[in-house]
Design an enzyme around this catalytic site. Sequence first.
Site, PDB file in Angstrom:
ATOM      1  N   HIS A 150       0.567  -1.026   0.011  1.00 46.89           N
ATOM      2  CA  HIS A 150      -0.190  -0.135   0.144  1.00 46.89           C
ATOM      3  C   HIS A 150       0.973   1.533  -0.071  1.00 46.89           C
ATOM      4  CE1 HIS A 150      -4.224   0.801  -0.048  1.00 46.89           C
ATOM      5  NE2 HIS A 150      -4.371   1.006   1.072  1.00 46.89           N
ATOM      6  N   TYR A 171      -3.245   8.750   7.023  1.00 48.05           N
ATOM      7  CA  TYR A 171      -3.259   7.147   6.826  1.00 48.05           C
ATOM      8  C   TYR A 171      -4.093   7.401   5.742  1.00 48.05           C
ATOM      9  CZ  TYR A 171      -1.508   5.830  11.461  1.00 48.05           C
ATOM     10  OH  TYR A 171      -0.729   5.436  12.084  1.00 48.05           O
TER      11      TYR A 171
END
Length: 186
Positions: free
Chosen positions: A19, A64
Amino acid sequence: MKCIVGLGNPGKKYEDTRHNVGFMVIDELLNRHNWNLDKKKFNGQYAMEHYQGDKLILLKPQTYMNLSGESIRPLMDFYNIDLEDLLIIYDDLDLPAGKIRLRQKGGHGGHNGVRSSIDHLGTKEFKRIRIGIGRPVTSIPVVDYVLGSFPKEQQGDVGESIKLAADACETWLNTPFVDVMNEYNN
């Protein structure tokens, strides 16, 4: 002024995960030019640099992944950056590991970082570089897969795709994006 954003998750725990390939491209550019992410504002870490006479911002949102747009939008507003001058880099399950794909616009494709970016920017029309991470070949949940590291047999290909994406970023800084797409999408 142009802005290159790499999407990822902050912290040591996520550093080498699938990611975080967007962050990895930013790191590659920083290393190539001996630049540093020396500014902390807008829920992000960023560098403001000059490249061949033009101003450039490199951003790693620290929100995030799912809230990436909360960092991108305020930075763009503060520095008055046009959507035309924004490039976002992120991982893509639908591309094989080691492949990259450049696009001028598109949907989020289920990617929550891109979804947040679209929501906060109010448009799907921004440049992007998608870096392939492949799909899981086992029954591992997607969330665990994207937050996992690349296996040894993929690391070489992924490393090359990160360098290629950084090359494409550098080319875009003084070449129309459609020409960059033609060069790097082959």
